[in-house]
Design a protein around this motif. Structure first.
Motif, PDB file in Angstrom:
ATOM      1  N   GLU A 145      80.116  74.585  43.810  1.00 36.43           N
ATOM      2  CA  GLU A 145      80.866  74.610  42.617  1.00 36.43           C
ATOM      3  C   GLU A 145      82.089  73.725  42.451  1.00 36.43           C
ATOM      4  OE1 GLU A 145      83.156  78.618  40.144  1.00 36.43           O
ATOM      5  OE2 GLU A 145      83.010  78.464  42.486  1.00 36.43           O
ATOM      6  N   GLY A 146      82.148  73.191  41.188  1.00 39.58           N
ATOM      7  CA  GLY A 146      83.337  72.450  40.806  1.00 39.58           C
ATOM      8  C   GLY A 146      82.650  70.783  41.019  1.00 39.58           C
ATOM      9  N   ALA A 147      81.408  70.596  41.050  1.00 40.01           N
ATOM     10  CA  ALA A 147      80.604  69.398  41.185  1.00 40.01           C
ATOM     11  C   ALA A 147      80.813  68.652  39.748  1.00 40.01           C
ATOM     12  CB  ALA A 147      79.214  69.463  41.534  1.00 40.01           C
ATOM     13  N   ARG A 151      75.042  66.188  39.141  1.00 47.08           N
ATOM     14  CA  ARG A 151      73.977  66.177  40.259  1.00 47.08           C
ATOM     15  C   ARG A 151      74.094  65.540  41.261  1.00 47.08           C
ATOM     16  NH1 ARG A 151      68.641  66.129  39.125  1.00 47.08           N
ATOM     17  NH2 ARG A 151      68.090  64.459  40.286  1.00 47.08           N
ATOM     18  N   GLU A 152      74.802  64.069  41.170  1.00 46.89           N
ATOM     19  CA  GLU A 152      75.034  63.334  42.302  1.00 46.89           C
ATOM     20  C   GLU A 152      75.676  63.925  43.460  1.00 46.89           C
ATOM     21  OE1 GLU A 152      75.783  62.401  39.069  1.00 46.89           O
ATOM     22  OE2 GLU A 152      74.015  61.233  38.771  1.00 46.89           O
ATOM     23  N   ASP A 153      76.917  64.573  43.037  1.00 44.76           N
ATOM     24  CA  ASP A 153      77.566  65.264  44.071  1.00 44.76           C
ATOM     25  C   ASP A 153      76.905  66.676  44.934  1.00 44.76           C
ATOM     26  OD1 ASP A 153      79.937  64.127  43.385  1.00 44.76           O
ATOM     27  OD2 ASP A 153      80.587  65.552  42.129  1.00 44.76           O
ATOM     28  N   VAL A 154      75.948  67.080  44.142  1.00 44.91           N
ATOM     29  CA  VAL A 154      75.358  68.331  45.104  1.00 44.91           C
ATOM     30  C   VAL A 154      74.175  67.692  45.776  1.00 44.91           C
ATOM     31  CG1 VAL A 154      73.667  69.000  43.093  1.00 44.91           C
ATOM     32  CG2 VAL A 154      74.597  70.701  44.836  1.00 44.91           C
ATOM     33  N   ILE A 155      73.543  66.544  45.161  1.00 46.65           N
ATOM     34  CA  ILE A 155      72.635  65.605  45.989  1.00 46.65           C
ATOM     35  C   ILE A 155      73.075  65.175  47.213  1.00 46.65           C
ATOM     36  CG2 ILE A 155      70.912  63.736  45.893  1.00 46.65           C
ATOM     37  CD1 ILE A 155      70.523  64.650  43.010  1.00 46.65           C
ATOM     38  N   ALA A 156      74.449  64.733  47.295  1.00 47.87           N
ATOM     39  CA  ALA A 156      74.957  64.249  48.254  1.00 47.87           C
ATOM     40  C   ALA A 156      75.352  65.058  49.322  1.00 47.87           C
ATOM     41  CB  ALA A 156      76.435  63.314  48.079  1.00 47.87           C
ATOM     42  N   ALA A 208      67.658  69.218  41.321  1.00 48.71           N
ATOM     43  CA  ALA A 208      68.939  69.919  41.238  1.00 48.71           C
ATOM     44  C   ALA A 208      69.143  70.643  40.023  1.00 48.71           C
ATOM     45  CB  ALA A 208      70.023  68.712  41.300  1.00 48.71           C
ATOM     46  N   THR A 209      69.965  71.566  39.911  1.00 47.97           N
ATOM     47  CA  THR A 209      69.845  72.343  38.755  1.00 47.97           C
ATOM     48  C   THR A 209      71.498  72.986  38.795  1.00 47.97           C
ATOM     49  OG1 THR A 209      69.248  74.587  39.666  1.00 47.97           O
ATOM     50  CG2 THR A 209      67.631  73.421  38.473  1.00 47.97           C
ATOM     51  N   GLN A 210      71.695  73.360  37.346  1.00 49.76           N
ATOM     52  CA  GLN A 210      73.187  74.093  37.190  1.00 49.76           C
ATOM     53  C   GLN A 210      72.897  75.210  36.378  1.00 49.76           C
ATOM     54  OE1 GLN A 210      75.870  72.020  34.474  1.00 49.76           O
ATOM     55  NE2 GLN A 210      77.504  72.792  35.740  1.00 49.76           N
ATOM     56  N   SER A 211      73.529  76.481  36.892  1.00 49.00           N
ATOM     57  CA  SER A 211      73.704  77.412  36.130  1.00 49.00           C
ATOM     58  C   SER A 211      74.987  78.101  36.338  1.00 49.00           C
ATOM     59  CB  SER A 211      72.781  78.549  36.690  1.00 49.00           C
ATOM     60  OG  SER A 211      72.600  79.911  35.885  1.00 49.00           O
ATOM     61  N   ALA A 212      75.693  78.761  35.279  1.00 52.13           N
ATOM     62  CA  ALA A 212      76.949  79.190  35.326  1.00 52.13           C
ATOM     63  C   ALA A 212      77.910  78.389  36.079  1.00 52.13           C
ATOM     64  CB  ALA A 212      76.732  80.501  35.598  1.00 52.13           C
ATOM     65  N   GLY A 213      77.980  77.282  35.924  1.00 52.01           N
ATOM     66  CA  GLY A 213      78.995  76.381  36.788  1.00 52.01           C
ATOM     67  C   GLY A 213      78.745  76.265  38.218  1.00 52.01           C
ATOM     68  N   ILE A 214      77.406  76.843  38.680  1.00 46.31           N
ATOM     69  CA  ILE A 214      77.000  76.624  40.216  1.00 46.31           C
ATOM     70  C   ILE A 214      75.886  75.328  39.976  1.00 46.31           C
ATOM     71  CG2 ILE A 214      76.170  77.392  42.297  1.00 46.31           C
ATOM     72  CD1 ILE A 214      79.036  78.669  41.683  1.00 46.31           C
ATOM     73  N   TRP A 215      76.071  74.097  40.832  1.00 47.36           N
ATOM     74  CA  TRP A 215      75.098  73.355  41.006  1.00 47.36           C
ATOM     75  C   TRP A 215      74.170  73.788  42.408  1.00 47.36           C
ATOM     76  CZ3 TRP A 215      73.167  69.354  38.318  1.00 47.36           C
ATOM     77  CH2 TRP A 215      73.853  69.048  37.104  1.00 47.36           C
ATOM     78  N   GLN A 216      73.117  73.501  42.266  1.00 46.95           N
ATOM     79  CA  GLN A 216      72.174  74.065  43.383  1.00 46.95           C
ATOM     80  C   GLN A 216      71.152  72.728  43.495  1.00 46.95           C
ATOM     81  OE1 GLN A 216      70.482  77.776  44.250  1.00 46.95           O
ATOM     82  NE2 GLN A 216      68.564  76.838  44.272  1.00 46.95           N
ATOM     83  N   ALA A 217      70.974  72.182  44.736  1.00 48.38           N
ATOM     84  CA  ALA A 217      70.071  71.187  45.237  1.00 48.38           C
ATOM     85  C   ALA A 217      68.806  71.634  46.049  1.00 48.38           C
ATOM     86  CB  ALA A 217      70.626  69.898  45.477  1.00 48.38           C
ATOM     87  N   ASP A 218      67.853  71.279  46.071  1.00 47.92           N
ATOM     88  CA  ASP A 218      66.828  71.680  47.101  1.00 47.92           C
ATOM     89  C   ASP A 218      66.230  70.322  47.350  1.00 47.92           C
ATOM     90  OD1 ASP A 218      64.503  72.524  48.654  1.00 47.92           O
ATOM     91  OD2 ASP A 218      63.478  73.545  46.930  1.00 47.92           O
ATOM     92  N   GLY A 219      66.603  69.607  48.495  1.00 54.36           N
ATOM     93  CA  GLY A 219      66.204  68.463  48.833  1.00 54.36           C
ATOM     94  C   GLY A 219      65.060  68.745  50.067  1.00 54.36           C
TER      95      GLY A 219
END
Length: 119
Positions: A41-43, A46-51, A76-87
């Motif tokens: 949260e607060g990213a 996408r670069e932040d969550v990927i890192a 990487a996706t965003q929903s309701a202010g939450i970023w999620q990444a599946d690496g």
């Protein structure tokens, strides 16, 4: 020093001031193929969550007693202010073939310097 062809982890800047790292789910897919699902949260984007996912992959690589990881893909996706990444990464004791290799020790050190948590 980093190995030739190694992927850079450094985010554009230090972590966002109000970033909350919401955890890592690690899934062994097959053999040396591993998925890391991270939430943040607060990213800034996408670069932040990927890192964050890269930092988790690097630390996991060291925990397993290996030295290198190779990036396969990250969604990487965003929903309701939450970023999620599946690496997805392969981990190995020796430098794998390919252009998207990471020296896990170098990456983890970089993550610590940037204030990005690892596993």
């Amino acid at each position: 020093m980093a190995c030739g062809g190694e992927e850079r982890v450094r985010a554009p800047m230090s972590p966002p001031p109000h970033a909350q790292y919401l955890g890592v789910q690690t899934r062994l897919l097959e053999g040396d193929l591993v998925s890391f699902v991270v939430r943040m949260e607060g990213a800034r984007g996408r670069e932040d969550v990927i890192a964050y996912a890269r930092c988790a992959a690097a630390q996991y690589t060291l925990i397993r007693g290996y030295s290198f990881a190779r990036h396969v893909r990250t969604n990487a996706t965003q929903s309701a202010g939450i970023w999620q990444a599946d690496g997805v990464y392969t981990i190995s004791p020796d430098l794998p073939l390919g252009l998207r290799n990471m020296d896990a020790e170098v990456i983890v050190e970089d993550c610590h310097e940037q204030g990005i948590p690892t596993v």
